[in-house]
Structures are given as C-alpha cells and as structure tokens.
Design a protein around this motif. Structure first.
Motif, mmCIF file in Angstrom:
data_model
loop_
_atom_site.group_PDB
_atom_site.id
_atom_site.type_symbol
_atom_site.label_atom_id
_atom_site.label_comp_id
_atom_site.label_asym_id
_atom_site.label_seq_id
_atom_site.Cartn_x
_atom_site.Cartn_y
_atom_site.Cartn_z
ATOM 1 N N TYR A 43 -8.388 12.412 6.048
ATOM 2 C CA TYR A 43 -7.922 13.794 5.866
ATOM 3 C C TYR A 43 -6.479 13.772 5.385
ATOM 4 N N LEU A 44 -6.173 14.561 4.354
ATOM 5 C CA LEU A 44 -4.838 14.610 3.779
ATOM 6 C C LEU A 44 -4.503 16.045 3.409
ATOM 7 N N GLU A 45 -3.510 16.607 4.104
ATOM 8 C CA GLU A 45 -3.078 17.972 3.853
ATOM 9 C C GLU A 45 -1.610 17.980 3.455
ATOM 10 N N VAL A 46 -1.299 18.642 2.330
ATOM 11 C CA VAL A 46 0.071 18.736 1.829
ATOM 12 C C VAL A 46 0.371 20.197 1.530
ATOM 13 N N ALA A 47 1.435 20.726 2.133
ATOM 14 C CA ALA A 47 1.848 22.126 1.933
ATOM 15 C C ALA A 47 0.702 23.091 2.219
ATOM 16 N N GLY A 92 0.788 -1.222 0.000
ATOM 17 C CA GLY A 92 0.000 0.000 0.000
ATOM 18 C C GLY A 92 0.820 1.271 0.000
ATOM 19 N N LYS A 93 2.166 1.143 0.027
ATOM 20 C CA LYS A 93 3.004 2.347 0.105
ATOM 21 C C LYS A 93 2.946 3.171 -1.179
ATOM 22 N N THR A 94 2.901 2.495 -2.345
ATOM 23 C CA THR A 94 2.817 3.230 -3.600
ATOM 24 C C THR A 94 1.486 3.965 -3.711
ATOM 25 N N THR A 95 0.416 3.325 -3.248
ATOM 26 C CA THR A 95 -0.898 3.988 -3.251
ATOM 27 C C THR A 95 -0.875 5.201 -2.326
ATOM 28 N N THR A 96 -0.294 5.055 -1.134
ATOM 29 C CA THR A 96 -0.155 6.182 -0.210
ATOM 30 C C THR A 96 0.664 7.298 -0.847
ATOM 31 N N PHE A 97 1.761 6.922 -1.473
ATOM 32 C CA PHE A 97 2.651 7.884 -2.117
ATOM 33 C C PHE A 97 1.908 8.672 -3.196
ATOM 34 N N ARG A 98 1.122 7.978 -4.007
ATOM 35 C CA ARG A 98 0.398 8.651 -5.094
ATOM 36 C C ARG A 98 -0.692 9.574 -4.551
ATOM 37 N N MET A 99 -1.295 9.218 -3.419
ATOM 38 C CA MET A 99 -2.273 10.121 -2.807
ATOM 39 C C MET A 99 -1.588 11.372 -2.271
#
Length: 596
Positions: free
Chosen positions: A401-405, A383-390
């Motif tokens: 919830y996913l916050e980036v920058a 699941g790491k690649t899926t997490t990475f792509r998200m």
C-alpha cells in the motif's frame, strides 16, 4: 619558466602562470594565472567551489585542452608541444568514465587493455591484481550495466589502470557513490600510492577525502587561494572553530539557520552529531553568539573543511549571501494548515517492487508527516532509488500500500503528481533558453498560465536570487540547482522530492541548498530527499536506511546514530557504515532459508 630544468624526481607536474580562456559571446577565464607543482609519488587534491577551474586544470594536464598562455610540464615534458607523449604515460578517469554497459567486467577491462596495447603477459598478472584490489574477481562475467554505482566506479578505476601509468588523474571519482564504496575507492588509491609510488592528482567535493592527501590546492574562480599539507591549511582555522548544543526543544538546523543569519561574523555552520559546529570570522567575539536557553558556545579542534570555508568566506565577494537563498513562500497558508494535521502525508505499508525474479524493495514500511524532512539513505543498489521513484509515481509498486498526499498511488498516480514537485539528480534544464524561458516552460507543464504563471515566476526569481535574462546553460552549478528548485516549486506542491540534489556540488553550495530546504519545511512543504552525503542526514527530521531492499534503520538522526552503538554516535558516516556492515554480517551468518 620554459627553460627551467624540471626535477622529475620531485615534481611530476609543474605549471607557471597558466591561463585557460574559453572564447564566446562573453569569454570565460576558467584558469587565471596559476602556478603549482605536484610532487612525484604523492597524492594531491584539487578542491574548490563549482566553476573554480579544477576540471579544466586536470584536462590541461591530460593534454586534452591547450593552455591559452603560461607553461605546463608533465613528467618533464612540455604538454603543449607533445600531448601524445604525455598521454602515453598517464591515465585519466573523467567524471563520466566510458564503460560499455552491455559488456562484462572482464570484457571492459580487455577492451581498454587492447586500446592501450597492453602486452598479453602483463595484462594477465595486472588483471588479477586489479580485480583483487577492487574486490570484483567474483563479478567478471557480470555486465557493467548490472553493477551498482560504486562497483561501476571501481570498474572504471580498474580500466583506467590496465596499464601502469606514471601519473593518475581522477576527476571527482567518488561523486554519486555511497560511503562504503567511497571508502573502498580511497583504499585502492592509497594502496596504489603506497605500493607503486604512483603520483595521483584528484579533484574532489569531499574535504575528508582531501585530508587524506599529501598536498591540497584550494581553487576559486580560476585562482589558487591556498596550497599545502592538509595540517598546514587546517591551522588557518585554529582558534575560530566552535560548537554549540541546541537548547531543549530547538532543532539543530534551526540553530544553524540562526547562526548563518549573522553572515558578518559567521563563516560557516553545520549540524554534526548532537551539536552545531560553526566557524566564527576573525575578530568576532565568541561570546556574542548567545542562543535561546543559554546554550554555551565551546571551542573545538578545527578541521580542513573549517579552513576551506573560512578561506572562501574571507576571499569571496558574495554575490548572493546565504540568507538571500532562503525561501519564504508567498502562498503558504494552505500548506501551513496542512502541516497542522496529524495524519501523515505519505504512508508506505509492505511495499514491494520486483523486476522479474529480483526483489529491489522488500516489504518496506514507514510514514512521513506534513512539513517533515525525510531522508532515504542506503548503499548503491540498496533499493532507495526504486522506493523514491515509486513515491513519486514514476514506477508502479508490485504489491503493498502506498499513499501520497491522500492519493492511493496504486490506483491514481496521475492525480498525485499534480501535488508533488520533483528534482532529479540530472535535472533537464534547457541550456539554450534563459532562466525565465525555462520557468515558463516548466510552469506550463504544471498547468500554470497567464497572470498566475507570471506571478509565480516573479516570486521564484526573487526567492532564489535568479536573473531571468541569464542563459541557463552558462549558470554555475549552484545556480542551476536553484533554477531546478524554482521550476519544481512553481505550482506550490505539497511534497517536494529531491534525488541526490547535492551530488557533485561543493560544500559552499550545499550549505546554501540546505538553508533553503529548511525554510521550505518550516513553511509546510514536506521534503523527501536521497543523498550520499551522510552529514546531510543531520538536517533531516527522520531518516530510513535501506540495504538489499530491506529497511535496516529508521528514526531520527540521533536514534539512528544510537543504533550504531558506542563510538559511532557522533558521526553519521561511521554510523551508516556500522549499521550496514552489521546487517550484512548477520545476513551472511543466517542459515539458508532462515529469517533475516
């Protein structure tokens, strides 16, 4: 040499003064007058930097490339005169083995058996053995496209072995697979050698794999620099191998960087466990390496990788020393200011991603601070690649919830993309364009133009020691990676995402790459990286290990090693395997419907 009688009871491959030159505007000599012998019933490894000539040698042995000059005998047959006769008696697994992803495991094996004319009676018994050996007898009906990376490699090996070859050629068989799958692959290879006396020639980027072999050939720029038993080669570094504990408050990668700055006296330095292991050049005084805090330098037993790096450093006339690859960003004031903030640059809470009924990521939680190097680790299919792509905004989350920058990726993915850089495992450089042309193209894609774009290109060419006029497709692997990094950093992103950036490149290029990454992080860039090289986790400030979509470990490398228990705390590879297997065993013992 042509009239020499080859003792096939001893040597399965014999080459003398072998040369392979590829014509072109600038002819390339990929293999330059090498002589070698590979013993029957033994396991032999080809190792060397990118462009050393390993794949070219294997393809000539397989009868797929004709030598430009010299002689090459395989199984006592002149492979130039009778390539088909050789091919009928060997099996070859290239780096990208041709599985048919819409066919099942059994259908792929049957297809390759049909292509090789394997008799029905033999294939029944051989299929049974191969499926048991690869632990794939439970997955015979599963389409190859639905297999994890490690399972695809095992299926590729099984398809390669549907007939009984006298010689097996493997070109980087474990590139892109996790430590568990890599361990399984080598158990299969060693079983074949032990039980069938199979002769195997394998190229590999992993020196710990080469240590398993009976013979190792170290190549560089088309030549063989050294060859022999791993123990014989290892002794070349004996007396030069050292280690040092980082002083209190000093990171291992900072100690490594300080050591590598002394390139005249240091052949290599790499974090390992709680120490930094390094190799001093012959003639360098061990007592010269004083570090802040009075850290004591200690001698240690040399490994094959130490000898490999020492041989390369002594032989190679460096065109670009490691220190030149470090990144001193010209406009880092904004990033440095951001790095001083306490709030995280990435926040992940209860993140879920489903594909139909399949849950690829299951309620993952973590945060990443400004200027941090954060590693995403896990077995193939974890699941790491899926997490990475998200995290990159390339794939929407199902929930959580996913916050980036500072941007909520559930509602504003496009806005966040302008603040990140991304280097995929197979970065799409345009090989027919020059280095400068590629930078201009990617700079334009990031919204740069005019004087600003030209300024950033000039800085990038200098930072990464790149020739703007060089043809991108002709660059060595390590320099293609530098160009990919330069392209991703043109717009000075706040966060840099790196997906398996060192997959398939040699230890020398990996050292240079991580030296660069450390410089970026020190200047405020946040780094998110996925890798299957567990020793690279030691460069990270923190790592998360995922398996079956769930988080099984999170913390600093030392904290994760400690979680693995006594005996694994000095080796991240062992710690990774221990943690994943323990979680899987606990999950298997859990009653159906119970809490994990």
């Amino acid at each position: 040499m042509n009239d020499q009688i080859v003792d096939t009871a001893k040597d399965v491959i014999v080459a003398s003064d072998l040369v392979k030159t590829f014509p072109g505007r600038r002819p390339l000599t990929a293999v330059d007058s090498i002589s070698l012998s590979v013993h029957t019933g033994k396991l032999t490894a080809l190792v060397g930097p990118d462009g050393a000539g390993k794949t070219t040698v294997i393809r000539m042995v397989a009868g797929l490339l004709a030598p430009s000059s010299g002689s090459l005998s395989v199984l006592g047959i002149d492979v130039v005169e009778k390539p088909q006769e050789v091919q009928d008696r060997i099996s070859y697994m290239p780096q990208r083995f041709g599985l048919y992803e819409d066919l099942s495991v059994m259908e792929n094996m049957t297809l390759y058996a049909d292509l090789h004319g394997v008799p029905e009676a033999y294939r029944r018994s051989n299929f049974k053995r191969l499926l048991a050996m690869t632990d794939m007898d439970r997955f015979t009906a599963r389409p190859a496209g639905k297999l994890s990376g490690g399972m695809k490699q095992k299926l590729g090996l099984a398809c390669t072995l549907v007939r009984s070859p006298e010689l097996l050629l493997l070109d980087e068989p474990s590139v892109g697979v996790d430590p568990l799958s890599r361990r399984d692959l080598w158990r299969i290879i060693e079983q074949l050698v032990a039980e069938d006396s199979l002769s195997v020639l394998v190229s590999t980027s992993y020196l710990d794999e080469a240590e398993r072999c009976d013979q190792v050939l170290i190549m560089h720029e088309g030549r063989i620099l050294a060859q022999g038993h791993p123990e014989k080669l290892r002794k070349r570094a004996e007396g030069y191998a050292c280690s040092v504990q980082p002083p209190q408050g000093m990171r291992a990668r900072d100690v490594q960087a300080r050591l590598l700055e002394d390139s005249e006296h240091i052949a290599d330095a790499v974090p390992r466990g709680d120490a930094v292991r390094f190799i001093r050049m012959p003639g360098a005084d061990q007592n010269r390496f004083d570090l802040p805090g009075g850290a004591a330098v200690m001698s240690r037993k040399a490994e094959l990788e130490d000898a490999f790096m020492l041989i390369l450093r002594k032989t190679q006339q460096e065109k670009a020393p490691l220190a030149e690859a470090s990144v001193q960003q010209g406009s880092t004031s904004a990033l440095a200011a951001q790095a001083s903030r306490n709030e995280p640059v990435i926040m992940v809470r209860d993140l879920v991603r489903k594909f139909g009924d399949f849950t690829a990521v299951d309620s993952t939680n973590f945060s990443v601070q400004h200027g941090e190097i954060f590693g995403l680790l896990g077995p193939n299919g974890a699941g790491k690649t899926t997490t990475f792509r998200m995290l990159c905004g390339l794939l929407p989350a199902t929930s959580g919830y996913l916050e980036v920058a500072g941007v909520n990726l559930r509602t504003a993915r496009a806005k966040a993309r302008g603040r990140i850089g991304y280097v995929s495992q197979k970065f799409a450089l345009y090989g027919n364009l020059s280095v400068r042309d590629n930078l201009e193209f990617f700079g334009g894609a990031y919204g740069l133009y005019g004087k600003r774009l030209q300024q950033r290109i000039a800085v990038s060419l200098e930072q990464f020691s790149l020739d703007g006029h060089a043809q991108s497709g002709e660059l060595p692997g390590g320099y293609k990676q530098r160009l990919a990094m330069a392209s991703a950093l043109l717009h000075e992103p706040e966060i840099l995402f790196l997906d398996e950036p060192t997959s398939g490149i040699d230890p020398l290029a990996r050292r240079s790459f991580w030296y660069t990454i450390g410089g970026l992080a020190d200047h405020g860039t946040t780094i998110i990286v996925t890798t299957h090289f567990m020793e690279e986790a030691e460069y990270c400030d923190r790592i998360v290990i995922q398996d079956a979509g769930k988080t099984v470990a999170l913390g600093t490398p030392a904290e994760v090693r400690a979680q693995a228990g006594e005996g694994s705390n000095q080796d991240m590879n062992s710690a990774f395997i221990s943690i994943v297997e323990a979680k899987r065993s606990a999950a298997a013992a859990q009653p159906a419907g119970g809490a994990a």
